[in-house]
Design an enzyme around this catalytic site. Structure first.
Site, PDB file in Angstrom:
ATOM      1  CG  ASP A  93      -1.923  -1.168   1.023  1.00 44.79           C
ATOM      2  OD1 ASP A  93      -1.528  -2.153   1.091  1.00 44.79           O
ATOM      3  OD2 ASP A  93      -2.559  -1.199   2.535  1.00 44.79           O
ATOM      4  CE  LYS A 156      -4.877   2.049   3.320  1.00 42.93           C
ATOM      5  NZ  LYS A 156      -4.110   1.507   4.063  1.00 42.93           N
ATOM      6  CE  LYS A 186      -6.546  -1.559   3.669  1.00 44.13           C
ATOM      7  NZ  LYS A 186      -5.167  -2.008   3.435  1.00 44.13           N
TER       8      LYS A 186
END
Length: 222
Positions: A93, A156, A186
């Site tokens: 990430d 995300k 996400k």
């Protein structure tokens, strides 16, 4: 049938990255996180790259790069991400430079993501943290488009560390409208109840980043 009515505990668990990214986290804390993740039956754990490698049987191992500010040189993010993959992470990430996005320099955002994508290879799942609470809607859309162009696998919402806040239903809806069905989405940051998790999933989230996984899952029936 309404798909949300079929949100069982096990189904939600299969969407969770059980997360520990506090700077004060110790090896014992990570071991406890892994044990709890295995007990809860979640999909993945997400830990800081300095805590790798870990033994996490039955779990996907995720980590972060350029965390939490995103104000690292892109090559530094790439090296950090590659080292994490070499230490066993299969998902990364990465945090974009939010200031670049606010300034409208989406070419720089694109290059940032491309460098990390190249560093980790195509087999690694790459999630792009856009810090949606700090961006206007137009920038959220553009960053999602850029992430798709760069070959990311997910977008995300948040690091969970930005003072502007974490995930919101509005941000998830906007992200889903932009790249839903093409990239995973996400939701992360401030999701602490089953009701909040359900709202994010209803809005289009396909993955949840949680540090309060047990409390969230306790709100769903088997």
């Amino acid at each position: 049938m309404d798909p949300l009515r079929s949100l069982t505990r096990s189904r939600v668990a299969s969407m969770i990255d059980h997360t520990l990214l506090k700077p004060e986290a110790t090896t014992n804390d990570v071991d406890a996180l892994i044990s709890e993740a295995q007990e809860l039956g979640v999909l993945a754990i997400c830990v800081s790259p300095s805590m790798l490698p870990v033994k996490a049987e039955g779990l996907v191992v995720a980590t972060v790069a350029g965390f939490p500010s995103g104000k690292h040189q892109s090559l530094v993010k790439g090296v950090e991400a590659r080292m994490a993959v070499e230490a066993g992470a299969v998902e990364v990430d990465m945090v974009i430079d939010v200031g670049r996005a606010l300034a409208g320099d989406f070419d720089a955002v694109l290059q940032d993501i491309l460098i990390v994508r190249e560093a980790v290879g195509m087999k690694t799942v790459l999630k792009v943290i856009i810090e949606s609470a700090a961006l206007p809607d137009e920038a959220v859309v553009r960053v999602c488009e850029v992430a798709r162009t760069a070959g990311a696998d997910f977008v995300k919402t948040s690091t969970g560390f930005h003072p502007a806040g974490g995930a919101t239903v509005h941000a998830i809806e906007l992200m889903a409208q932009t790249v839903g069905g093409q990239l995973g989405i996400k939701a992360s940051g401030g999701i602490r109840t089953a009701e909040a998790a359900q709202a994010m999933i209803a809005a289009g989230a396909t993955r949840l980043g949680l540090s309060s996984s047990r409390g969230v899952l306790d709100g769903f029936a088997d």
